[in-house]
Design a protein around this motif. Structure first.
Motif, PDB file in Angstrom:
ATOM      1  N   THR A 115       0.908  -1.305  -0.012  1.00 16.69           N
ATOM      2  CA  THR A 115       0.067  -0.127  -0.030  1.00 16.69           C
ATOM      3  C   THR A 115       0.981   1.030   0.183  1.00 16.69           C
ATOM      4  N   ASN A 116       0.569   2.128  -0.602  1.00 16.15           N
ATOM      5  CA  ASN A 116       1.290   3.555  -1.041  1.00 16.15           C
ATOM      6  C   ASN A 116       2.845   3.326  -0.749  1.00 16.15           C
ATOM      7  N   ASN A 117       3.236   3.753   0.514  1.00 10.78           N
ATOM      8  CA  ASN A 117       4.746   3.661   0.583  1.00 10.78           C
ATOM      9  C   ASN A 117       5.337   2.386   1.362  1.00 10.78           C
ATOM     10  N   LEU A 118       4.628   1.341   1.621  1.00 14.62           N
ATOM     11  CA  LEU A 118       4.925   0.145   2.452  1.00 14.62           C
ATOM     12  C   LEU A 118       4.877  -1.244   1.664  1.00 14.62           C
ATOM     13  N   ILE A 119       5.672  -1.695   1.451  1.00 15.20           N
ATOM     14  CA  ILE A 119       5.683  -3.166   0.717  1.00 15.20           C
ATOM     15  C   ILE A 119       6.346  -4.241   1.863  1.00 15.20           C
ATOM     16  N   LYS A 138      -0.020  -3.214  11.268  1.00 15.70           N
ATOM     17  CA  LYS A 138       0.532  -2.401  12.145  1.00 15.70           C
ATOM     18  C   LYS A 138       1.223  -1.106  11.496  1.00 15.70           C
ATOM     19  N   LEU A 139       1.902  -1.184  10.375  1.00 18.16           N
ATOM     20  CA  LEU A 139       2.669  -0.177   9.925  1.00 18.16           C
ATOM     21  C   LEU A 139       2.149   0.828   9.015  1.00 18.16           C
ATOM     22  N   LYS A 140       0.883   0.217   8.096  1.00 25.44           N
ATOM     23  CA  LYS A 140       0.620   0.899   6.810  1.00 25.44           C
ATOM     24  C   LYS A 140       0.178   2.212   7.086  1.00 25.44           C
ATOM     25  N   ASP A 141      -0.544   2.810   8.284  1.00 23.06           N
ATOM     26  CA  ASP A 141      -0.832   4.030   8.483  1.00 23.06           C
ATOM     27  C   ASP A 141       0.106   4.963   9.100  1.00 23.06           C
ATOM     28  N   ILE A 142       1.397   4.286   9.525  1.00 19.43           N
ATOM     29  CA  ILE A 142       2.405   5.215  10.157  1.00 19.43           C
ATOM     30  C   ILE A 142       3.791   5.463   9.272  1.00 19.43           C
ATOM     31  N   ILE A 143       4.082   4.470   8.282  1.00 16.30           N
ATOM     32  CA  ILE A 143       5.162   4.609   7.466  1.00 16.30           C
ATOM     33  C   ILE A 143       5.136   5.992   6.491  1.00 16.30           C
ATOM     34  N   ASN A 144       5.786   6.813   6.747  1.00 14.13           N
ATOM     35  CA  ASN A 144       5.661   7.977   5.761  1.00 14.13           C
ATOM     36  C   ASN A 144       6.828   7.949   4.373  1.00 14.13           C
ATOM     37  N   LYS A 145       7.701   7.225   4.538  1.00  9.69           N
ATOM     38  CA  LYS A 145       8.871   7.022   3.536  1.00  9.69           C
ATOM     39  C   LYS A 145       8.594   5.863   2.873  1.00  9.69           C
TER      40      LYS A 145
END
Length: 118
Positions: free
Chosen positions: A21-25, A44-51
């Protein structure tokens, strides 16, 4: 097989599972337990990873698993050259040096500390 909803893309092959999703793989090249960990870590990380980030859960139970995971991480690096790569899962000191060249190692016991992925 490729499954999609508005916020999640799941790609499964015979040798791995990839959640994006967006920035996360989040890539899993291991067993079913590692796949459950990969999916949990993804949510857990999909909504908090910005880079742009790739997290690879690896397996080193057999030489074939280890080789396959290394090849797939290299493919992801080529496809997503601007993503930072974190490698976690079943990595022991015996094979750690093979993975250190590919990204930052996070020991399995530290993989649930989300601050490690910043």
């Amino acid at each position: 097989m490729l499954l999609k909803d508005e916020n999640l893309e799941i790609e499964t092959e015979s040798t791995c599972d990839i959640y994006t999703t967006n920035n996360l793989i989040v890539y899993n090249g291991g067993c079913l337990v590692a796949n459950a960990d990969a999916l949990k870590l993804f949510y857990k990380l999909k909504d908090i990873i910005n880079k742009p980030t790739i997290i690879a859960l690896v397996c080193n139970v057999t030489e074939a698993y280890k080789t396959n995971v290394i090849l797939n991480i290299r493919k992801l690096k080529e496809k997503y050259p601007y993503h930072e790569i974190f490698i976690t899962g079943c990595i022991n000191d015996k094979v750690k040096d093979k993975f250190e060249k590919l990204g930052k190692i996070i020991k399995k016991e530290d993989m649930w500390d989300l601050d490690n992925y910043e």
